[in-house]
Structure formats: C-alpha cells, structure tokens
Design a protein around this motif. Structure first.
Motif, PDB file in Angstrom:
ATOM      1  N   ASP A  32     -39.515  26.127 -22.345  1.00 42.07           N
ATOM      2  CA  ASP A  32     -38.049  26.148 -22.293  1.00 42.07           C
ATOM      3  C   ASP A  32     -37.560  25.680 -20.933  1.00 42.07           C
ATOM      4  OD1 ASP A  32     -37.790  26.980 -24.863  1.00 42.07           O
ATOM      5  OD2 ASP A  32     -37.143  29.020 -24.398  1.00 42.07           O
ATOM      6  N   GLY A  33     -36.558  24.817 -20.960  1.00 42.14           N
ATOM      7  CA  GLY A  33     -35.978  24.281 -19.734  1.00 42.14           C
ATOM      8  C   GLY A  33     -36.562  22.945 -19.319  1.00 42.14           C
ATOM      9  N   GLU A  34     -37.755  22.598 -19.810  1.00 44.68           N
ATOM     10  CA  GLU A  34     -38.347  21.292 -19.492  1.00 44.68           C
ATOM     11  C   GLU A  34     -37.695  20.238 -20.372  1.00 44.68           C
ATOM     12  OE1 GLU A  34     -42.803  22.212 -17.928  1.00 44.68           O
ATOM     13  OE2 GLU A  34     -42.561  22.034 -20.089  1.00 44.68           O
ATOM     14  N   LYS A  35     -37.719  18.999 -19.883  1.00 44.82           N
ATOM     15  CA  LYS A  35     -37.059  17.956 -20.660  1.00 44.82           C
ATOM     16  C   LYS A  35     -37.982  16.781 -20.930  1.00 44.82           C
ATOM     17  CE  LYS A  35     -34.689  15.527 -16.892  1.00 44.82           C
ATOM     18  NZ  LYS A  35     -33.389  15.110 -16.402  1.00 44.82           N
ATOM     19  N   ILE A  36     -37.617  16.045 -21.947  1.00 47.22           N
ATOM     20  CA  ILE A  36     -38.324  14.833 -22.342  1.00 47.22           C
ATOM     21  C   ILE A  36     -37.271  13.748 -22.496  1.00 47.22           C
ATOM     22  CG2 ILE A  36     -38.202  15.323 -24.815  1.00 47.22           C
ATOM     23  CD1 ILE A  36     -41.009  14.152 -25.087  1.00 47.22           C
ATOM     24  N   ARG A  37     -37.630  12.528 -22.131  1.00 49.61           N
ATOM     25  CA  ARG A  37     -36.717  11.395 -22.280  1.00 49.61           C
ATOM     26  C   ARG A  37     -37.227  10.531 -23.423  1.00 49.61           C
ATOM     27  NH1 ARG A  37     -32.433   9.623 -19.859  1.00 49.61           N
ATOM     28  NH2 ARG A  37     -31.997   7.411 -19.593  1.00 49.61           N
ATOM     29  N   TYR A  38     -36.349  10.238 -24.358  1.00 52.71           N
ATOM     30  CA  TYR A  38     -36.718   9.426 -25.519  1.00 52.71           C
ATOM     31  C   TYR A  38     -35.507   8.603 -25.931  1.00 52.71           C
ATOM     32  CZ  TYR A  38     -38.465   8.111 -30.120  1.00 52.71           C
ATOM     33  OH  TYR A  38     -38.877   7.397 -31.216  1.00 52.71           O
TER      34      TYR A  38
END
Length: 79
Positions: A32-38
């Motif tokens: 939770d809180g981590e992000k991914i770019r897509y």
C-alpha cells in the motif's frame, strides 16, 4: 482534475486475462502506498479505485494489440 466516472465494464472485459498480465502481477506485489506507472498514468496501491483503473488500461492495451495484430495479418495476406 479527475477524469470522468467509470461506468460498467465493457462486454469484452476479461478479468482473468488481465489478472495474468505481467503488469498486474507487479501490481499485486506492491505494498500500500507504492505506485506503478503504466500507459503514462500513475496507479497507487490502496488508493481508491486505482486497481480497477489499471485493469481497464491493461484491457484497453490488450484490445488494441489484438486489433493491430488482425490488421497486420490482413495486410500480409494481401501482399
């Protein structure tokens, strides 16, 4: 500025295929809180409906790839 509200899933939406996609597997591994770019968009784990947004983007990319593949097959047959 947020985009429009999401409506119903399209009739060709295949959740099992999306869940097997490598990008979605990376998403599942995030905390939770981590992000991914897509697709030039950021999705933050645990943030509202980002999981649904990501699944829809993966499905859109899949649909576009299938359509492009079909066009290439037709072009090769006509050559």
């Amino acid at each position: 500025m947020p985009g429009p509200k999401m409506g119903e899933r399209p009739i060709d939406f295949d959740e099992m295929t999306v869940r097997r996609a490598p990008t979605f597997q990376k998403w599942l591994a995030l905390r939770d809180g981590e992000k991914i770019r897509y697709a030039c968009r950021d999705f933050i784990k645990g943030n509202g409906n980002d999981e649904e947004r990501l699944m829809r983007r993966i499905m859109i990319a899949r649909r576009n790839n299938i359509r492009d593949h079909e066009m290439l097959k037709r072009a090769r047959q006509n050559s």
